[in-house]
Motif scaffolding. Sequence first.
Motif, PDB file in Angstrom:
ATOM      1  N   GLN A 243       0.821  -1.220   0.000  1.00 13.45           N
ATOM      2  CA  GLN A 243       0.000   0.000   0.000  1.00 13.45           C
ATOM      3  C   GLN A 243       0.851   1.265   0.000  1.00 13.45           C
ATOM      4  O   GLN A 243       0.301   2.363  -0.125  1.00 13.45           O
ATOM      5  N   ARG A 256      -5.592   0.325  -5.682  1.00 11.24           N
ATOM      6  CA  ARG A 256      -6.868   1.003  -5.480  1.00 11.24           C
ATOM      7  C   ARG A 256      -7.033   1.394  -4.017  1.00 11.24           C
ATOM      8  O   ARG A 256      -6.692   0.631  -3.113  1.00 11.24           O
ATOM      9  N   THR A 258      -8.883   1.717  -0.749  1.00  6.51           N
ATOM     10  CA  THR A 258      -9.995   1.046  -0.092  1.00  6.51           C
ATOM     11  C   THR A 258     -10.119   1.546   1.342  1.00  6.51           C
ATOM     12  O   THR A 258      -9.347   2.386   1.799  1.00  6.51           O
ATOM     13  N   SER A 259     -11.084   1.003   2.053  1.00  5.96           N
ATOM     14  CA  SER A 259     -11.258   1.377   3.460  1.00  5.96           C
ATOM     15  C   SER A 259     -10.051   0.936   4.289  1.00  5.96           C
ATOM     16  O   SER A 259      -9.662   1.606   5.246  1.00  5.96           O
ATOM     17  N   SER A 261      -7.008   0.851   3.121  1.00  4.79           N
ATOM     18  CA  SER A 261      -5.971   1.840   2.802  1.00  4.79           C
ATOM     19  C   SER A 261      -6.149   3.096   3.644  1.00  4.79           C
ATOM     20  O   SER A 261      -5.158   3.678   4.120  1.00  4.79           O
TER      21      SER A 261
END
Length: 299
Positions: A243, A256, A258-259, A261
């Motif tokens: 990440q 992408r 996301t929550s 992340s």
Amino acid sequence: MRFDSYHPAINFLFFTVMILATVFFDQPVFLIISYLCPFVYSVVLKGKKAAIFDLILIPLILIYALYYASYHHFGVTYLRQNFIGNQITLEAFIYGCTISMRVAAVLMWFLCIHEIITSDKVVYLFGKITPRLSLFLAILLRGVPQLREQAKKINLAQEGIGRGTRQGNPVRRVINTLRLLSILVTWTIENMVQRSDSMKSRGSQLRGRTAFSIYRFDHRDRTLVISMFFGFTILLMGVLLDQTHILYNPKIIMNRVTSVSVLFYIIYAFLCLLPMGLQIVSVCRFERQRRKITENRFR
């Protein structure tokens, strides 16, 4: 409650992890957090001087990004040609910004380190491991502000006889500045010799020597360490899940958001802002206690 009042090992651990994260995290959100947090914290610690230094770094970041994009050719998003005909791409420009922002963030972290980790903390941390290195770092940290103050004193004395760095025509000012530097170098050499003789007289090179310290690892330090390691563990999970990385060549590719992340972003921002939060809480608590004392005095 101030961050500099905690154990020196905690200060050293925090800044080591933050600098490593700043150097290796190039994902845009992490990069922005790495830049903004030391920017704000350095201003809180050092005030106007740090603000001026941090603002000067902004145009240097853009200048380096333009330079990097002009001489490194990769990427698929064409922007324009420079004056020698090289193509400038968006990917190269953004990667240049990334590199320069990392360097600027590390410099701002070092501003905070210079304010938090004092020479006595350096001696305490490295004295038993490498006494000579700790002594050298302590002298270096103490010598930089002393050098600045001595330069002001020398310049003030030279102004009394018309030889200040701001007196006379431009040629005379250059000569006066060179004279000041010569005096300053001579003073530095003499000061280092005196300091070396002083430390030898105190037994700095003897084996098994000990040093007095006022630092103790108490319950408050343990609580902070547990909180920091909890954040470091979650941050390490973000590194393992890739990440914190982004590709710039041949085009920009990132994971992408996301929550999960967002959780990593929040934890990283919490860690970066932790010392400043402790600083603000300490100031507010001090002001509250001072207000109570003032009210009780006038009752």
